[in-house]
Design an enzyme around this catalytic site. Structure first.
Site, mmCIF file in Angstrom:
data_model
loop_
_atom_site.group_PDB
_atom_site.id
_atom_site.type_symbol
_atom_site.label_atom_id
_atom_site.label_comp_id
_atom_site.label_asym_id
_atom_site.label_seq_id
_atom_site.Cartn_x
_atom_site.Cartn_y
_atom_site.Cartn_z
ATOM 1 N N GLY A 1 -27.929 -15.346 -14.255
ATOM 2 C CA GLY A 1 -27.281 -14.045 -14.090
ATOM 3 C C GLY A 1 -26.309 -14.075 -12.934
ATOM 4 C CD GLU B 1 -23.532 -23.842 -14.755
ATOM 5 O OE1 GLU B 1 -23.556 -23.116 -13.763
ATOM 6 O OE2 GLU B 1 -23.322 -23.422 -15.911
#
Ligand SMILES: Cc1cc2nc3c(=O)[nH]c(=O)nc-3n(C[C@H](O)[C@H](O)[C@H](O)COP(=O)(O)OP(=O)(O)OC[C@H]3O[C@@H](n4cnc5c(N)ncnc54)[C@H](O)[C@@H]3O)c2cc1C
Length: 395
Positions: free
Chosen positions: A131, A249
């Protein structure tokens, strides 16, 4: 034989014995096993492979065994990775928790956070979503407005997130929230928090895409109560945690061609469309371009190997990680553009009818490859980071 080489032999033998043949085929989007409370297995082999790797702690081989990991040294874990790659073994579980949040929790998390969250990832029972993005905070992430105010031992969260991949299938979200709206520098008023997706006040709304399918969601928070103990790292110090997570990531994305995401061997695919009976490519221009793609891919693999060795030697690879993410995503996109030209209309098998399974996969992976240049920070943003941090150019 030295110790690492005998470990390699042991790992190879184990994988050969335990990785079912169907789990050594290249991964396609529909076959990816995402962990979590809604985990689904498309075949008995998927389940067996998942369970065997889970029982060895090899979803994250280099995490400590105390948290359900494999307890391997980085070098031993790298050997396992290399042997899985050599045999073409699929990832047994896909989970943002393992790729991104876990390493950050190991570095910044409290003991309680590690105990509570790492094991469920390693059992494959908790799936995580990210998020970060908001309608007006994508590349300019620090402009985010979802707020959290402290009330006793709890945070009260209000606002919304967008582009949350698989939000509706996730059990937990790691999120960035604004905890000091008055901070002079916007990055300094942000905290990193873990939110239970089943908590009252969390609403998840899938975003319908043109394809009719959707992996994206909007997530709304309406007075959601979260224990204050779910803040990772310092209060108002979430920006450093987020930067580290984005590094993980980008590192995960730069491994896409190593089988962690759907990808195809260009020569193997092209041979069905372009090669004559003697295995020769009949189109000189396309042959040249294929050679270019293969050389780029080989150069990338060698450079990637070097960056991994540097990471193992504890060198700062934050700049190189952005370079690898940028180059990998551009190379994958270029490869699929070329496959489009090689296969012509046969690469547009959006519907399964009338196309082979491979053609159908190529079409979806071509479209997927376009998203890589945006997800995890766009290519332009990576170029900005490289200009500033690697080349030292003025901001
Ligand atoms: C497949 C996919 C999965 C995603 N999953 C998630 C997720 O799970 N959770 C999550 O939080 N987010 C997710 N995202 C969102 C992603 O992080 C954002 O889309 C991305 O950061 C870009 O933000 P934006 O869409 O708001 O575009 P913008 O920031 O509005 O950018 C629009 C364009 O302007 C360019 N641009 C912007 N700023 C600059 C600048 N300073 N210099 C040069 N060019 C600039 C960008 O490169 C882009 O081309 C996902 C995105 C994709 C495509």
């Amino acid at each position: 034989m030295n110790e690492i080489e005998s470990w390699r032999e042991e790992v190879r033998a184990w994988l050969e014995q335990n990785c079912p043949a169907s789990m050594r085929l290249p991964i396609v989007p529909d076959d990816m096993v995402w962990g979590g409370s809604q985990v689904e297995f498309g075949s008995a082999d998927q389940r067996v492979w998942f369970e065997r790797m889970r029982d060895r702690g090899w979803f994250a081989p280099d995490w400590p065994t105390a948290y359900g990991g494999g307890g391997l040294s980085p070098r031993h874990a790298r050997v396992l990775e290399q042997e899985m790659l050599r045999l073409g073994c699929r990832q047994p579980q896909y989970n943002l928790g393992i790729w991104m949040l876990g390493p950050v929790l190991l570095e910044y998390g409290s003991e309680e956070q590690k105990q509570t969250h790492l094991k469920p990832m390693m059992r494959g029972t908790a799936r995580w979503c990210q998020g970060f993005s908001e309608p007006n905070a994508g590349s300019d992430l620090a402009s985010l407005r979802t707020s959290a105010r402290r009330e006793g031992d709890e945070l009260i969260i209000n606002g919304s997130k967008i582009w949350t991949s698989y939000g509706e299938k996730s059990d937990w979200m790691y999120a960035l929230v604004r905890t000091d709206p008055a901070a002079a520098i916007k990055q300094q008023g942000i905290s990193f928090v873990l939110i239970d997706m089943h908590a009252p006040g969390v609403t998840v709304k899938p975003i319908e895409l043109i394809s009719g399918k959707s992996s994206f969601c909007e997530v709304f928070f309406d007075d959601v109560r979260v224990p204050a103990g779910n803040v990772v790292g310092p209060w108002n110090g979430g920006w450093s945690v987020a930067k580290k997570l984005l590094q993980h990531e980008r590192a995960a994305m730069s491994k896409f061609s190593e089988g962690s995401a759907p990808s195809h061997d260009i020569l193997q695919v092209a041979s069905g469309y372009l090669f004559d009976d003697q295995g020769r490519c009949t189109e000189p221009v396309l042959r040249d371009r294929m050679a270019g793609v293969l050389m780029d891919s080989h150069a990338f693999a060698l450079t990637h190997q070097r960056v991994k060795e540097e990471a193992l030697a504890r060198m700062d690879v934050s700049g190189p990680v952005s370079i690898m993410k940028l180059v990998m995503t551009e190379q994958e996109a270029a490869k699929y553009e070329l496959l489009m030209q090689i296969m012509g209309h046969r690469a547009l098998g959006w519907e399964e009818q009338g196309f082979t399974a491979l053609e159908h996969d190529i079409c979806r992976t071509w479209l997927l490859s376009k998203t890589y240049a945006i997800a995890g920070g766009s290519s332009e943003v990576q170029l900005n980071i490289i200009a500033k941090r690697v080349l030292g150019l003025p901001a």
